[in-house]
Design an enzyme around this catalytic site. Sequence first.
Site, short mmCIF file in Angstrom:
data_model
loop_
_atom_site.label_atom_id
_atom_site.label_comp_id
_atom_site.label_asym_id
_atom_site.label_seq_id
_atom_site.Cartn_x
_atom_site.Cartn_y
_atom_site.Cartn_z
N GLY A 175 -3.03 -0.91 16.77
CA GLY A 175 -3.92 -2.01 17.15
C GLY A 175 -3.35 -3.21 17.96
O GLY A 175 -2.68 -3.92 17.33
N HIS A 183 29.06 27.18 3.96
CA HIS A 183 29.93 27.38 4.80
C HIS A 183 29.47 28.31 6.12
O HIS A 183 27.95 28.56 6.36
CB HIS A 183 29.83 29.15 4.55
CG HIS A 183 29.89 29.34 2.56
ND1 HIS A 183 30.79 28.89 1.93
CD2 HIS A 183 28.84 28.95 1.66
CE1 HIS A 183 30.30 29.01 0.27
NE2 HIS A 183 29.09 29.41 0.41
N GLY A 226 -8.72 3.84 2.56
CA GLY A 226 -9.20 3.09 3.86
C GLY A 226 -7.94 1.64 3.33
O GLY A 226 -7.72 1.47 2.25
N THR A 227 -7.41 0.69 4.16
CA THR A 227 -6.82 -0.75 3.81
C THR A 227 -7.49 -1.31 3.40
O THR A 227 -7.18 -1.76 2.11
CB THR A 227 -5.96 -0.79 5.16
OG1 THR A 227 -6.72 -0.89 6.13
CG2 THR A 227 -5.01 0.07 5.24
N LEU A 285 0.76 -1.19 -0.29
CA LEU A 285 0.01 -0.08 0.26
C LEU A 285 0.61 1.53 -0.12
O LEU A 285 1.69 1.26 0.93
CB LEU A 285 -1.33 0.15 1.23
CG LEU A 285 -1.66 -0.99 0.97
CD1 LEU A 285 -3.17 -1.12 2.95
CD2 LEU A 285 -2.31 -1.29 0.31
N GLN A 307 -5.48 3.64 -6.54
CA GLN A 307 -6.67 4.12 -5.53
C GLN A 307 -6.38 5.23 -5.84
O GLN A 307 -5.98 6.11 -5.51
CB GLN A 307 -6.03 3.71 -4.25
CG GLN A 307 -6.78 3.84 -2.97
CD GLN A 307 -6.87 3.17 -1.74
OE1 GLN A 307 -5.43 3.84 -1.62
NE2 GLN A 307 -7.29 3.30 -1.02
#
Length: 402
Positions: free
Chosen positions: A135, A310, A83-84, A6, A78
Site C-alpha cells: 500500500g 553424512h 481481514g485486518t 495480528l 479470530q
Amino acid sequence: MQAVILAAGEGTRMRPLTYTKPKVMLPVANKPILEHVIENLAKAGVDEIVLVVGYKEETVRGYFGSEFNGVKVRYVRQGKQLGTAHALLSAEHILDERFLMLNGDAIVFSEDLKKIVRERCAIAVREVPNPQDFGVVELKDGFVRRIIEKPSSPPSNLINAGIYLFTKEIVEYLKRTPLSVRGEYEITDSISMAIADGMEFKAVRIEGWIDVGYPWDLLKANEALLSTLEPRIDGEVEDGAVIKGNVVIGEGTVVMAGSYIVGPAIIGRNCRIGPNCYIRPFTSIGDNCHVGNAVEVKNSIIMSNTKVPHLNYVGDSVIGENCNFGAGTKIANLRLDEGEVVVNVKGKAVRTGRKKFGAAIGDNVKTGINASINVGSMIGNDVFIGPGAVVSGFVEPNSRVF
C-alpha cells in the site's frame, strides 16, 4: 503501553512451511518471528501484548503463555480470517484508550517503535524498491492523506509498513468498514474513513523493517538478524575445531574436531556438529540437530531435531523440523544459466528475486541416499524421497517420490 499483534492468518504464501505451524512461529536466528517482534516491543516500553490468534493457535499460546519476558500476554481468537479490521475488532473489549497495532510476521526494531509511540496517532512508512507490492502512502505536511493499495503505477516508493498507533476512536470506523473487493474487512479502509472525517495520522519513517512474505524472505531476515550477533559459546568445542567470526553455540552442543564454522552463525542446544563439517556464514541451526561428517551448510535455516549427517550439501535453503537426510543428499542452489530462481508454487511461477535459492522443506521429510533436490524446490511435510530420486517443483505433503 498496549500492543495488538495480528497472528491469526494461515500464511499461505509461506507454504510448504506453514502446513504444520503458523507463519509467525517460523524461526529466524533460532527464534520465532513473533518472539523477535515481542522483544522489540518490550524494549520500546510495551508492557501488555494482545495476540489475535486463529490458525494453529495452540502453538502460539503454548509458546508464549500468559507472560513472556516480563510482558503480559492476552489472547483473542479470530474465528475466521476476515481481514485486518475484523481482526482488530475481535479485540475491541480489551483495547486500551491508546495502543499499537502491528502484524506478527514483520520484524520492526525498538528504536523505530519508540519514534512511533511518541505520537498521538501514527502510521509507520518506509521507502522500498518495489512499492507496487504494498500500500503506497501519499503525505501532506507530514501526515498520511491517502493509502493506495498495490497501484500499478505507484506515485512514490513510500509504503505503509502495517504498524499503527491508534486511539480507541478507531473502533467506530472498524464497525463501519465495508467488505473489500478481496472479500475482507481491511484496516486501510477504516483509516481512510477516519481521515475523511478529519482524524490525523502522523507519518513516521522507519528504517529497520523486515517483511517476511515467502520462504526465501526468511533467509533475508536471518541474514539481517545474524549480522548483529554477539559471539557466545556455552557448549563444548573440541581441539581441532575452528570457530571464526561471531558464532553462538548453545548449551549441551558439542562441536567435534575438524569442524570449521564461520560466523555470523548460530547453533542451538544439544546439537552434534562434525566431525569434519563446514558451516558457512548466515546459517542458523536449531536445537537437537546433527550436522555430520563431510557436510557443508551455507546461508540456511535448519530447524530443530533435524539431521544432516553424512556427505550432504545444503545451500540457501530452509529446512523444517524432524527431517533426516540420507547420505549424499544434496540441494542445488544455483541455476545452470545463473539466472533468477523462479519457484513453481502449485502451478504458479513466483519470482524470488534471488540468484541463489535451494529449497523450502517442510517438517518430517526423509530422503534416501544420493537424493538430489533441484533449485527452487518446495517440499511439503511428511514427504519420503527415495534413494537416488531427483526432486523439482512443488511436492505436496505426504507424497512419496521414487
